[in-house]
Design a protein around this motif. Structure first.
Motif, PDB file in Angstrom:
ATOM      1  N   THR A   1      16.624 -36.202 -41.751  1.00 19.10           N
ATOM      2  CA  THR A   1      17.813 -36.538 -41.014  1.00 19.10           C
ATOM      3  C   THR A   1      17.189 -37.972 -39.976  1.00 19.10           C
ATOM      4  O   THR A   1      17.960 -38.944 -40.070  1.00 19.10           O
ATOM      5  CB  THR A   1      18.558 -35.532 -40.379  1.00 19.10           C
ATOM      6  N   GLU A   2      16.500 -37.570 -39.265  1.00 21.42           N
ATOM      7  CA  GLU A   2      15.904 -38.615 -38.354  1.00 21.42           C
ATOM      8  C   GLU A   2      15.418 -39.923 -38.905  1.00 21.42           C
ATOM      9  O   GLU A   2      15.647 -40.978 -38.360  1.00 21.42           O
ATOM     10  CB  GLU A   2      14.892 -37.838 -37.220  1.00 21.42           C
TER      11      GLU A   2
ATOM     12  N   GLY B   1      16.837 -41.365 -41.384  1.00 18.00           N
ATOM     13  CA  GLY B   1      18.116 -41.808 -42.053  1.00 18.00           C
ATOM     14  C   GLY B   1      18.088 -41.809 -43.541  1.00 18.00           C
ATOM     15  O   GLY B   1      18.885 -42.524 -44.429  1.00 18.00           O
TER      16      GLY B   1
ATOM     17  N   VAL C   1      22.121 -38.198 -44.114  1.00 21.36           N
ATOM     18  CA  VAL C   1      22.947 -37.679 -42.790  1.00 21.36           C
ATOM     19  C   VAL C   1      23.961 -36.557 -43.042  1.00 21.36           C
ATOM     20  O   VAL C   1      24.893 -36.957 -43.903  1.00 21.36           O
ATOM     21  CB  VAL C   1      23.767 -39.096 -42.632  1.00 21.36           C
TER      22      VAL C   1
ATOM     23  N   TRP D   1      23.397 -42.039 -35.396  1.00 21.01           N
ATOM     24  CA  TRP D   1      22.810 -41.710 -36.761  1.00 21.01           C
ATOM     25  C   TRP D   1      22.058 -43.071 -36.987  1.00 21.01           C
ATOM     26  O   TRP D   1      22.350 -44.144 -36.613  1.00 21.01           O
ATOM     27  CB  TRP D   1      24.042 -41.575 -37.773  1.00 21.01           C
ATOM     28  N   VAL D   2      21.211 -42.581 -38.051  1.00 28.72           N
ATOM     29  CA  VAL D   2      20.304 -43.609 -38.606  1.00 28.72           C
ATOM     30  C   VAL D   2      20.413 -43.877 -40.029  1.00 28.72           C
ATOM     31  O   VAL D   2      20.398 -42.580 -40.702  1.00 28.72           O
ATOM     32  CB  VAL D   2      18.607 -43.582 -38.211  1.00 28.72           C
TER      33      VAL D   2
ATOM     34  N   ARG E   1      22.054 -48.526 -37.674  1.00 31.08           N
ATOM     35  CA  ARG E   1      22.627 -47.530 -36.799  1.00 31.08           C
ATOM     36  C   ARG E   1      23.708 -47.257 -37.675  1.00 31.08           C
ATOM     37  O   ARG E   1      24.711 -48.346 -38.192  1.00 31.08           O
ATOM     38  CB  ARG E   1      22.904 -48.307 -35.477  1.00 31.08           C
TER      39      ARG E   1
ATOM     40  N   PHE F   1      17.196 -42.500 -33.552  1.00 35.91           N
ATOM     41  CA  PHE F   1      18.075 -41.425 -33.769  1.00 35.91           C
ATOM     42  C   PHE F   1      18.469 -40.674 -32.516  1.00 35.91           C
ATOM     43  O   PHE F   1      17.445 -40.135 -31.718  1.00 35.91           O
ATOM     44  CB  PHE F   1      17.350 -40.444 -34.793  1.00 35.91           C
ATOM     45  N   SER F   2      19.771 -40.641 -32.394  1.00 37.05           N
ATOM     46  CA  SER F   2      20.366 -39.549 -31.320  1.00 37.05           C
ATOM     47  C   SER F   2      21.523 -38.899 -31.746  1.00 37.05           C
ATOM     48  O   SER F   2      22.228 -38.339 -30.980  1.00 37.05           O
ATOM     49  CB  SER F   2      20.677 -40.433 -30.076  1.00 37.05           C
TER      50      SER F   2
END
Length: 143
Positions: free
Chosen positions: A10-11, A13, A16, A52-53, A90, A133-134
């Motif tokens: 996930t981090e 990318g 997602v 998200w990435v 992003r 990523f956040s």
């Protein structure tokens, strides 16, 4: 995202997660660029999730939405694919019910909108050499 490997995927990318989605049919819009087309009128989106990435290999594929009750039914035939230039982005995820006119085009602001009864996800991508990523892994996309 329940494992270390899932969190890393996930981090980076690669995938997602859009979780907490009710089983239903959905419309999708994918836009790319700093000045992306707005799908929702102001205050129309019910969900906005940023941070998200997405790392594109040339395709953005959406699978699983609407098939959560029977994951075995997911296949190439019931997934969606969008061509997206290779690179890092992003990603913002917006969801809601879009005001539409009869042609399905967004209603111009100031006109009386006729609301679509089909939920819409807008995946807004902005090119970024090093996106951070956040994303909130606890976000529920139920609306």
């Amino acid at each position: 995202t329940q494992t270390e490997h899932g969190g890393a995927v996930t981090e980076e990318g690669i995938a997602v997660p859009i979780s907490g989605v009710r089983s239903d049919y959905y419309d999708f819009a994918v836009t790319v660029g700093e000045a992306s087309e707005e799908i929702f009128a102001p205050n129309e989106a019910k969900i906005i999730s940023r941070g998200w990435v997405f790392h594109s290999s040339g395709t953005l594929k959406i699978i699983g939405i609407g098939y959560f009750k029977d994951m075995g039914r997911i296949s190439e035939q019931n997934s969606l694919s969008f061509r997206v230039k290779r690179g890092r982005y992003r990603l913002e995820i917006l969801g809601g019910y879009r005001g539409t006119n009869f042609s399905g085009a967004p209603t111009p602001l100031g006109n009386t909108s006729i609301l679509s009864d089909t939920p819409v996800f807008h995946l807004r991508l902005t090119p970024s050499a090093e996106p951070k990523f956040s994303g909130d892994l606890e976000t529920s996309f139920y609306f």
